[in-house]
Structure formats: structure tokens, C-alpha cells
Design a protein around this motif. Structure first.
Motif, short mmCIF file in Angstrom:
data_model
loop_
_atom_site.label_atom_id
_atom_site.label_comp_id
_atom_site.label_asym_id
_atom_site.label_seq_id
_atom_site.Cartn_x
_atom_site.Cartn_y
_atom_site.Cartn_z
N LEU A 3 0.82 -1.22 0.00
CA LEU A 3 0.00 0.00 0.00
C LEU A 3 0.84 1.26 0.00
N ASN A 4 1.97 1.21 0.67
CA ASN A 4 2.75 2.44 0.78
C ASN A 4 3.27 2.93 -0.56
N ARG A 7 1.39 5.96 -1.84
CA ARG A 7 1.43 7.25 -1.13
C ARG A 7 1.49 8.41 -2.11
N VAL A 10 -1.85 9.42 -3.77
CA VAL A 10 -2.88 10.14 -2.99
C VAL A 10 -2.35 11.45 -2.44
N LEU A 14 -4.37 14.62 -0.62
CA LEU A 14 -4.16 14.91 0.81
C LEU A 14 -3.72 16.36 1.00
N PRO A 28 0.13 20.01 13.08
CA PRO A 28 0.15 18.56 12.82
C PRO A 28 -0.19 17.74 14.06
N LEU A 56 -16.08 2.37 8.49
CA LEU A 56 -16.08 3.68 7.84
C LEU A 56 -15.40 4.72 8.71
N LEU A 59 -11.74 4.11 8.47
CA LEU A 59 -11.23 4.60 7.18
C LEU A 59 -10.99 6.10 7.27
N LEU A 63 -7.49 8.31 7.09
CA LEU A 63 -7.32 9.55 6.30
C LEU A 63 -6.71 10.62 7.20
N THR A 70 1.10 14.88 6.21
CA THR A 70 1.01 15.73 5.02
C THR A 70 1.07 17.20 5.40
N THR A 78 7.54 19.38 10.22
CA THR A 78 7.79 18.02 10.71
C THR A 78 8.64 18.13 11.97
N GLY A 82 6.65 14.82 16.83
CA GLY A 82 5.46 14.51 16.03
C GLY A 82 5.53 13.11 15.45
N ALA A 83 6.72 12.74 15.00
CA ALA A 83 6.91 11.38 14.47
C ALA A 83 6.69 10.35 15.56
N ASP A 86 2.93 10.25 16.38
CA ASP A 86 2.17 9.56 15.33
C ASP A 86 2.31 8.05 15.48
N ARG A 144 1.51 -1.84 8.65
CA ARG A 144 0.30 -1.38 9.33
C ARG A 144 -0.81 -1.06 8.32
N ALA A 145 -0.44 -0.44 7.20
CA ALA A 145 -1.47 -0.06 6.21
C ALA A 145 -2.24 -1.30 5.74
C1 LIG Z 1 -15.91 6.82 4.72
C2 LIG Z 1 -15.66 8.32 4.70
C3 LIG Z 1 -16.30 9.00 5.89
C4 LIG Z 1 -14.15 8.63 4.69
C5 LIG Z 1 -13.38 7.76 3.71
C6 LIG Z 1 -12.38 8.58 2.94
C7 LIG Z 1 -11.44 7.69 2.15
C8 LIG Z 1 -11.36 8.15 0.72
C9 LIG Z 1 -10.11 7.68 2.88
C10 LIG Z 1 -8.90 7.11 2.14
C11 LIG Z 1 -7.82 6.81 3.19
C12 LIG Z 1 -6.40 6.63 2.62
C13 LIG Z 1 -5.62 7.91 2.55
C14 LIG Z 1 -5.65 5.65 3.53
C15 LIG Z 1 -6.18 4.26 3.32
C16 LIG Z 1 -5.12 3.28 3.72
C17 LIG Z 1 -5.12 3.12 5.26
C18 LIG Z 1 -6.21 2.14 5.67
C19 LIG Z 1 -3.74 2.63 5.68
C20 LIG Z 1 -3.16 3.38 6.87
O1 LIG Z 1 -2.87 4.69 6.45
C21 LIG Z 1 -1.88 5.30 7.25
C22 LIG Z 1 -1.57 6.58 6.57
C23 LIG Z 1 -0.71 7.50 7.38
O2 LIG Z 1 0.51 6.82 7.69
P1 LIG Z 1 1.61 7.60 8.64
O3 LIG Z 1 0.93 8.26 9.80
O4 LIG Z 1 2.72 6.65 8.92
O5 LIG Z 1 2.19 8.68 7.63
P2 LIG Z 1 2.21 10.26 7.70
O6 LIG Z 1 1.35 10.80 8.78
O7 LIG Z 1 1.97 10.75 6.31
O8 LIG Z 1 3.76 10.58 8.03
C24 LIG Z 1 4.28 10.37 9.31
C25 LIG Z 1 5.43 11.34 9.42
O9 LIG Z 1 4.92 12.68 9.35
C26 LIG Z 1 5.59 13.52 10.29
N1 LIG Z 1 4.65 13.95 11.36
C27 LIG Z 1 3.50 13.29 11.58
C28 LIG Z 1 2.64 13.72 12.55
C29 LIG Z 1 3.00 14.86 13.33
N2 LIG Z 1 2.18 15.31 14.30
N3 LIG Z 1 4.18 15.50 13.12
C30 LIG Z 1 5.02 15.06 12.13
O10 LIG Z 1 6.13 15.64 11.94
C31 LIG Z 1 6.72 12.67 10.87
O11 LIG Z 1 7.86 12.80 10.03
C32 LIG Z 1 6.14 11.28 10.75
O12 LIG Z 1 7.14 10.26 10.71
O13 LIG Z 1 -0.93 6.22 5.32
C33 LIG Z 1 -1.53 6.91 4.22
C34 LIG Z 1 -0.91 6.46 2.93
C35 LIG Z 1 -1.52 5.15 2.47
C36 LIG Z 1 -0.60 3.99 2.81
C37 LIG Z 1 -1.76 5.23 0.97
C38 LIG Z 1 -2.67 4.08 0.49
C39 LIG Z 1 -3.74 4.61 -0.47
C40 LIG Z 1 -4.80 3.54 -0.71
C41 LIG Z 1 -4.51 2.68 -1.92
C42 LIG Z 1 -6.12 4.25 -0.92
C43 LIG Z 1 -7.25 3.35 -0.49
C44 LIG Z 1 -8.50 4.17 -0.48
C45 LIG Z 1 -9.72 3.48 0.06
C46 LIG Z 1 -9.80 2.00 -0.28
C47 LIG Z 1 -10.91 4.28 -0.47
C48 LIG Z 1 -12.27 3.66 -0.12
C49 LIG Z 1 -13.30 4.77 0.13
C50 LIG Z 1 -14.77 4.28 0.26
C51 LIG Z 1 -14.87 2.96 1.03
C52 LIG Z 1 -15.57 5.37 0.90
#
Ligand SMILES: CC(C)CCC[C@@H](C)CCC[C@@H](C)CCC[C@@H](C)CCOC[C@@H](COP(=O)(O)OP(=O)(O)OC[C@H]1O[C@@H](n2ccc(N)nc2=O)[C@H](O)[C@@H]1O)OCC[C@H](C)CCC[C@H](C)CCC[C@H](C)CCCC(C)C
Ligand SMILES: O=P([O-])([O-])O[C@@H]1[C@@H](O)[C@H](O)[C@@H](O)[C@H](O)[C@@H]1O
Ligand SMILES: [Mg+2]
Ligand SMILES: [Mg+2]
Length: 188
Positions: A3-4, A7, A10, A14, A28, A56, A59, A63, A70, A78, A82-83, A86, A144-145
Motif C-alpha cells: 500500500l505504501n 502514497r 494520494v 491529501l 500537525p 467507515l 477509514l 485519512l 502531510t 515536521t 510529532g513522528a 504519530d 500497518r497499512a
Molecule cells: C468513509 C468516509 C467518511 C471517509 C473515507 C475517505 C477515504 C477516501 C479515505 C482514504 C484513506 C487513505 C488515505 C488511507 C487508506 C489506507 C489506510 C487504511 C492505511 C493506513 O494509512 C496510514 C496513513 C498514514 O501513515 P503515517 O501516519 O505513517 O504517515 P504520515 O502521517 O503521512 O507521516 C508520518 C510522518 O509525518 C511527520 N509527522 C506526523 C505527525 C505529526 N504530528 N508530526 C510530524 O512531523 C513525521 O515525520 C512522521 O514520521 O498512510 C496513508 C498512505 C496510504 C498507505 C496510501 C494508500 C492509499 C490507498 C490505496 C487508498 C485506499 C483508499 C480506500 C480503499 C478508499 C475507499 C473509500 C470508500 C470505502 C468510501
């Protein structure tokens, strides 16, 4: 790992969501806390037996989990804390969801516990190996994803018990994959 790869696909969407949040001065870390609260709401809905709504909500929580990083990257805010926050909240969320599923009698608690242990071990291995100098250890069939999406998709079909079984198996396969990867990179 699978999945990653999406990224980048999307990322644009995002960023479009977080731009108004950036303009509004949302931090953040605030989004990270919000993401945890949404995930805990999903866990509670599993406990109440509402697995489709729970899916839902989870999900949406995923997001939100994608939005905090993001927003951080887009605004240059960043941070190491925060890392840490998270990742820590990911653990709380993972545990709460499996606990809610087991407590809601939607899956056998023993299978949920095996899934819980495997999920935590996968993430711990990565953290410990990277600390030891392995480099990025984001390897394995069920990061995890993938684990989260398996729970969400099976719950949407009303059979989250199959998802818990799948996570229990795939997480432990990932444990072994990361064990081997760490051995290859860290053996003296
Ligand atoms: C039902 C409605 C109400 C809502 C539905 C909306 C949907 C369209 C939502 C789609 C969700 C999609 C983006 C994710 C789906 C995959 C998910 C299940 C897997 C887990 O995702 C995790 C996510 C985030 O990961 P991290 O937290 O590790 O990453 P980041 O936060 O980006 O970075 C961390 C990094 O940032 C800095 N930082 C963080 C926080 C902070 N406070 N300070 C900071 O500095 C620091 O450096 C940290 O280290 O991962 C998202 C990416 C994902 C893997 C991409 C996969 C896309 C997937 C193919 C899309 C699937 C869509 C889905 C099937 C759509 C179905 C919709 C339908 C059923 C309605
Ligand atoms: O994919 P995985 O290694 O099981 O779990 C990951 C953690 O190792 C990482 O610290 C965190 O930032 C990611 O969001 C994800 O939770
Ligand atoms: Mg995040
Ligand atoms: Mg996260």
C-alpha cells in the motif's frame, strides 16, 4: 509494503485537504490527536457490534492519520516528537481496535490476541532494528497499512472475524520477514 507504494498517488489529494487547515493554523500534532480520537471511536463501535460503521470511521481515521504528516511536510513543521506521537498513537489505535473487536465478540479473543501480539511485534522490530542501524526496515507482507485495510474491508462486509484471522497470520509472517531482514542487515 504494497500500500505504501500508493502514497504518491494520494499525495495531491491529501495536500488539497490540508491547505485550508494550514491556513487556519491547525498544527500537525492537533491532527494526530484528532486521528487517535477517531480511531478510538471506531474501536468503540466495534465493541458495540457496529462493524460496518466502525469500518467507515476507521477509514476516516486513516485519512486523518495521513493528514497529520502531510500537513507537517507541506508547512515545514515536521518534528521528531510529532513522528514519535504519530507512531505511538498508531500502537494505541491498533490495540484498541482489536480489543474492541474481541470485547464486542466479533472475533475469538484468542485470535485477536495473536493478531495484537503480531502487529505490535512487527512495528517493534522495525523500531528496534532501525535504532540498531538497519536502515529503513519497512519490509514484509503486512505493514500497518495492509493490516488496517484488511480489518476495514472485512468489517465492511460484516465479517471482521476473517480479517482478524488474516491479520493474525500475515502479521506473524511479517514478524519472520523482518527478523530475517534485520539479521541480514545487522549480523556483525
Ligand atoms: C468513509 C468516509 C467518511 C471517509 C473515507 C475517505 C477515504 C477516501 C479515505 C482514504 C484513506 C487513505 C488515505 C488511507 C487508506 C489506507 C489506510 C487504511 C492505511 C493506513 O494509512 C496510514 C496513513 C498514514 O501513515 P503515517 O501516519 O505513517 O504517515 P504520515 O502521517 O503521512 O507521516 C508520518 C510522518 O509525518 C511527520 N509527522 C506526523 C505527525 C505529526 N504530528 N508530526 C510530524 O512531523 C513525521 O515525520 C512522521 O514520521 O498512510 C496513508 C498512505 C496510504 C498507505 C496510501 C494508500 C492509499 C490507498 C490505496 C487508498 C485506499 C483508499 C480506500 C480503499 C478508499 C475507499 C473509500 C470508500 C470505502 C468510501
Ligand atoms: O508498518 P508497521 O511497521 O507495522 O508500523 C509503522 C510503524 O513502524 C511506524 O513507526 C509508524 O510511523 C507507521 O505509521 C506504522 O505504524
Ligand atoms: Mg500520520
Ligand atoms: Mg500514523
Amino acid at each position: 509494503m504494497v500500500l505504501n507504494r500508493y502514497r504518491e498517488n494520494v499525495k495531491g489529494y491529501l495536500e488539497a485537504i490540508v491547505r485550508p487547515l494550514a491556513r487556519a493554523g491547525v498544527t500537525p500534532n492537533t491532527i494526530t490527536v484528532l486521528g487517535l480520537l477517531v480511531s478510538l471511536a471506531g474501536a468503540y463501535l466495534f465493541y458495540r457490534g457496529e462493524q460496518i460503521i466502525a469500518a467507515l470511521v476507521l477509514l476516516f481515521g486513516s485519512l486523518v492519520d495521513a493528514l497529520d504528516g502531510t500537513l507537517a511536510r507541506l508547512t515545514g513543521k515536521t518534528s521528531r516528537f510529532g513522528a514519535f506521537l504519530d507512531s505511538t498513537f498508531d500502537r494505541i489505535s491498533d490495540g484498541a481496535v482489536l480489543f474492541g473487536i474481541a470485547l464486542g465478540n466479533l472475533a475469538d479473543w484468542r485470535v485477536a490476541f495473536i493478531a495484537f501480539m503480531g502487529s505490535y511485534l512487527v512495528s517493534y522490530e522495525r523500531c528496534r532494528a532501525e535504532l540498531a542501524g538497519s536502515g529503513r526496515l519497512a519490509v514484509g507482507i503486512a505493514e500497518r497499512a495492509e493490516r488496517l485495510l484488511i480489518i476495514i474491508i472485512t468489517a465492511l462486509f460484516g465479517h471482521v472475524e476473517y480479517g482478524v484471522y488474516a491479520v493474525a497470520v500475515l502479521a506473524w509472517i511479517t514478524v519472520l520477514q523482518r527478523l530475517y531482514a534485520a539479521y541480514q542487515r545487522l549480523r556483525e
